[in-house]
Scaffold this active site. Structure first.
Site, PDB file in Angstrom:
ATOM      1  N   PHE A  97      -2.284  -2.817  14.243  1.00 19.22           N
ATOM      2  CA  PHE A  97      -1.637  -1.588  14.693  1.00 19.22           C
ATOM      3  C   PHE A  97      -1.902  -0.387  13.777  1.00 19.22           C
ATOM      4  CE2 PHE A  97       1.885  -4.361  16.816  1.00 19.22           C
ATOM      5  CZ  PHE A  97       0.988  -4.759  17.786  1.00 19.22           C
ATOM      6  N   ASP A  98      -2.708  -0.585  12.729  1.00 18.69           N
ATOM      7  CA  ASP A  98      -3.057   0.563  11.878  1.00 18.69           C
ATOM      8  C   ASP A  98      -4.214   1.349  12.493  1.00 18.69           C
ATOM      9  OD1 ASP A  98      -4.346  -1.918  11.290  1.00 18.69           O
ATOM     10  OD2 ASP A  98      -5.216  -1.080   9.465  1.00 18.69           O
ATOM     11  N   TRP A 125      -7.139 -13.366  11.971  1.00 18.20           N
ATOM     12  CA  TRP A 125      -7.188 -11.907  12.059  1.00 18.20           C
ATOM     13  C   TRP A 125      -8.579 -11.341  12.275  1.00 18.20           C
ATOM     14  CZ3 TRP A 125      -9.694  -8.395   8.715  1.00 18.20           C
ATOM     15  CH2 TRP A 125     -10.242  -8.966   7.542  1.00 18.20           C
ATOM     16  N   ARG A 159       0.844  -1.208   0.000  1.00 13.16           N
ATOM     17  CA  ARG A 159       0.000   0.000   0.000  1.00 13.16           C
ATOM     18  C   ARG A 159       0.875   1.252   0.000  1.00 13.16           C
ATOM     19  NH1 ARG A 159      -3.357  -3.644   2.459  1.00 13.16           N
ATOM     20  NH2 ARG A 159      -5.150  -4.057   1.120  1.00 13.16           N
ATOM     21  N   TRP A 189      -0.956  -2.545   8.607  1.00 16.41           N
ATOM     22  CA  TRP A 189      -1.501  -2.311   7.256  1.00 16.41           C
ATOM     23  C   TRP A 189      -1.350  -0.827   6.966  1.00 16.41           C
ATOM     24  CZ3 TRP A 189      -2.029  -6.607   4.763  1.00 16.41           C
ATOM     25  CH2 TRP A 189      -2.320  -7.775   5.457  1.00 16.41           C
ATOM     26  N   THR A 190      -1.027  -0.495   5.724  1.00 12.38           N
ATOM     27  CA  THR A 190      -0.560   0.883   5.510  1.00 12.38           C
ATOM     28  C   THR A 190      -1.391   1.703   4.511  1.00 12.38           C
ATOM     29  OG1 THR A 190       1.004   0.202   3.801  1.00 12.38           O
ATOM     30  CG2 THR A 190       1.797   0.171   6.082  1.00 12.38           C
ATOM     31  N   HIS A 241      -6.764  -9.632  -3.869  1.00 15.41           N
ATOM     32  CA  HIS A 241      -5.748  -8.604  -3.586  1.00 15.41           C
ATOM     33  C   HIS A 241      -4.634  -8.691  -4.633  1.00 15.41           C
ATOM     34  CE1 HIS A 241      -7.270  -7.027   0.240  1.00 15.41           C
ATOM     35  NE2 HIS A 241      -7.705  -8.244   0.443  1.00 15.41           N
ATOM     36  N   ASP A 245      -6.936 -13.872   1.630  1.00 13.67           N
ATOM     37  CA  ASP A 245      -8.029 -13.182   2.323  1.00 13.67           C
ATOM     38  C   ASP A 245      -8.985 -12.517   1.334  1.00 13.67           C
ATOM     39  OD1 ASP A 245      -5.740 -11.630   1.739  1.00 13.67           O
ATOM     40  OD2 ASP A 245      -6.457  -9.988   2.982  1.00 13.67           O
ATOM     41  N   GLU A 246     -10.211 -12.331   1.804  1.00 14.29           N
ATOM     42  CA  GLU A 246     -11.219 -11.499   1.138  1.00 14.29           C
ATOM     43  C   GLU A 246     -11.354 -11.800  -0.362  1.00 14.29           C
ATOM     44  OE1 GLU A 246     -11.016  -7.635   4.019  1.00 14.29           O
ATOM     45  OE2 GLU A 246      -9.370  -7.768   2.594  1.00 14.29           O
ATOM     46  N   ASP A 291      -0.123  -6.444  -3.331  1.00 17.46           N
ATOM     47  CA  ASP A 291      -1.546  -6.261  -3.046  1.00 17.46           C
ATOM     48  C   ASP A 291      -2.148  -5.550  -4.250  1.00 17.46           C
ATOM     49  OD1 ASP A 291      -4.111  -5.744  -1.629  1.00 17.46           O
ATOM     50  OD2 ASP A 291      -2.946  -6.382   0.112  1.00 17.46           O
TER      51      ASP A 291
HETATM   52  C1  ACM Z   1      -6.628  -8.779   6.284  1.00 18.89           C
HETATM   53  O1  ACM Z   1      -6.649  -7.871   7.134  1.00 18.89           O
HETATM   54  N1  ACM Z   1      -7.370  -8.694   5.195  1.00 18.89           N
HETATM   55  C2  ACM Z   1      -5.798  -9.960   6.449  1.00 18.89           C
END
Ligand code: ACM
Ligand code: ZN
Length: 537
Positions: free
Chosen positions: A397-398, A369, A128, A435-436, A228, A301-302, A157
């Site tokens: 931590f974001d 997560w 990101r 995550w940024t 992603h 994920d997602e 990503d």
């Molecule tokens: C995630 O936060 N999608 C792993």
């Protein structure tokens, strides 16, 4: 003692030893890999001082160590170089050896120490936002001082592909660049108008991997797929179920495309296409050559699985393999990759969404997560599967400190959301994630990561009774070390002092609906008042 994470046992002895008075270090050749850190920590040697003896002791656990600090010298015992490295880090932190002008005398004692969990990780998302090699080395240095042993490097990503793959040069030529970046947080629909780009060459990756290993840290690469994956689609559109041209997305999340009528933004790789599968294997071949660590993160994920339902190739795959629905398709994909990785002596790790298909190979590791309970995680553990815990409220931590306070991380217990103490052996450890999407630079990233890194280290390493007040006193004592590394950590008024409900509500409202940087700005004002200035500001 100010050491973070708190050691298992400290037995006090008489006297003090000045750690700036070390003249000689003897290292058993079986522990030679701690040599680089010794040279870094004890840069200057006294002409006529004490000796450090680093001895091999097979009775100590893998990362464990014994550290005897006496008035006439220091003895370190370990069964692995990593154990010796952690002992050196304890000396470094206890004696504030990085802080010029500090008192480097430490009280004599014997420390007997070993970690509670073998997996103690930090995720840095450079897809990101790209920060570059100097910053990642700084994170590695700071992780080492906290005895964290896995850097989970999120390198790809939707918004950027940050690792050179020689067979597919467009991944970085096209996939590492985007036109601008989304601003103003999850509700924001504007871009900043500033192009963003950057990637690591394979040579740079090797340099970072070697740098980390010398400090006891392994690097886990994450190449997120089958979702992603839009930066890869921008480079090679045929990887997706529908071969349509797209740019590397500049927006984070669905708000922008939904508000601007942008179609086809949430897509997945076509796993029914043998050429896509070959691409995946080719990428894995190159990535595995660069990272010696026997684990590989596939993301997973997602996944917008609706794409697969509409795709002729994916339907054909489903029929051919007798797969009942998209969850089994996803598990089929993971099993294929897991089996390919096994041939290279590696294990697959995926976010807990990889657990949805009942046909899954249970040797895959799940990273837990989701903010809510996932019954698939509990089932995975019952079936003998392993997990790494990165639960939202403790380890994301974001988020602002007013949303997830430091205390959440420190007081973490893995026995949550369906995981019971009897499952202990299946909990490999913990990982904090940065995550940024809304972190454009190192200045903000450091604010969110420190002192949370200390609380994370404590959650992963220390097994004794929790005492938040005592932890906070060590956090305060650690600040001069963070200052020596020019870290923009959160001040106690932001992350430690209990927020009043009014303040909490105000910060949360801003964080989610307006000014993402509200706490960061308040922190800067506090620093200014205290006369603390970061060198690059
Ligand atoms: C995630 O936060 N999608 C792993
Ligand atoms: Zn498809």
């Amino acid at each position: 003692m100010n050491i973070i994470p708190k050691p298992l046992k400290v037995l006090p002895a008489q006297g003090k030893l000045d750690l700036s008075n070390v003249s000689k270090v003897n290292i058993d050749e079986r522990l030679n890999e701690c040599q680089t850190l010794i040279s870094e920590v004890f840069k200057t040697r006294a002409a006529d001082g004490v000796t450090i003896d680093i001895k091999y002791d097979s009775s100590l656990k893998e990362e464990g160590y014994r550290l005897k600090i006496a008035t006439d010298g220091i003895e370190i015992s370990a069964s692995t170089a990593r154990g010796a490295i952690w002992a050196i880090q304890s000396l470094r932190v206890a004696g504030k050896l990085d802080v010029s002008g500090a008192d480097h005398k430490v009280k004599c004692c014997v420390i007997e120490d070993e970690p509670n969990y073998g997996w103690r990780g930090v995720l840095i998302d450079e897809a990101r936002h790209f920060y570059g090699i100097d910053f990642i080395k700084k994170i590695i240095d700071l992780m080492g001082m906290h005895k964290l042993n896995v850097l989970h490097w999120h390198l790809t990503d939707d918004q950027g592909w940050r690792i050179e793959i020689k067979k597919y040069p467009l991944l970085t030529e096209i996939g590492s660049k985007r036109s601008q970046s989304n601003i103003n947080g999850w509700r924001g629909i504007d871009g900043d108008g500033i192009p963003h780009s950057g990637y690591y060459t394979q040579e740079q990756i090797k340099e970072v991997v070697a740098y980390a290993l010398e400090r006891g840290i392994s690097i886990l690469p994450e190449i997120d797929m089958p979702a992603h994956f839009a930066a890869a689609f921008a480079a090679y559109p045929w990887l997706a179920c529908r071969d349509i041209k797209c740019e590397v997305p500049w927006y984070f999340g669905g708000k922008v495309p939904l508000s601007q009528g942008i179609k086809d933004w949430n897509r997945t790789a076509c796993i029914g296409n043998p050429e896509t599968m070959q691409f995946v294997y080719d990428v894995i071949d190159e990535v595995c050559e660069l990272f010696p660590y026997p684990f590989y993160h596939i993301g997973g994920d997602e996944v917008p699985t609706e794409e697969w339902k509409k795709c002729p190739k994916c339907n054909e795959l489903m029929k051919r393999e007798g797969l009942k629905g998209v969850n089994e398709m996803h598990a089929w994909f993971n099993n294929k990759i897991q089996s390919y990785l096994k041939g290279k002596g590696k294990r697959l790790i995926g976010w807990n969404e990889v657990l949805m298909g009942s046909n899954l190979d249970r040797t895959v590791i799940a990273q837990y997560w989701v903010p809510i309970t996932d019954k698939n995680v509990v089932k995975h553990i019952k079936l003998g599967g392993d997990v790494i815990i990165s639960k939202h409220r403790n380890f994301y931590f974001d988020f602002a400190y007013a949303v997830y306070p430091l205390r959440n991380t420190y007081e973490f217990t893995p026995y949550i959301s369906g995981i019971k103490p009897k499952h202990r052996e299946h909990v490999l450890g913990v990982e904090g994630a940065v995550w940024t999407e809304w972190i454009p630079d190192a200045y903000k990233l450091e604010f969110l990561l420190f002192p949370r890194m200390g609380a994370l280290a404590e959650a992963g390493w220390s097994s004794g009774k929790k005492d938040y007040k005592e932890f906070v006193s060590r956090v305060r004592d650690f600040e001069p070390i963070l200052d020596a590394f020019d870290v923009n950590y959160a001040e106690e008024e932001i992350c430690i002092v209990k927020s009043g409900l009014m303040r909490k509500a105000r910060i949360q409202k801003n964080f989610f609906y307006g000014d993402q940087d509200i706490e960061l700005k308040e922190n800067a004002a506090i620093k200014e008042r205290k006369g603390k200035r970061r060198k690059d500001r």
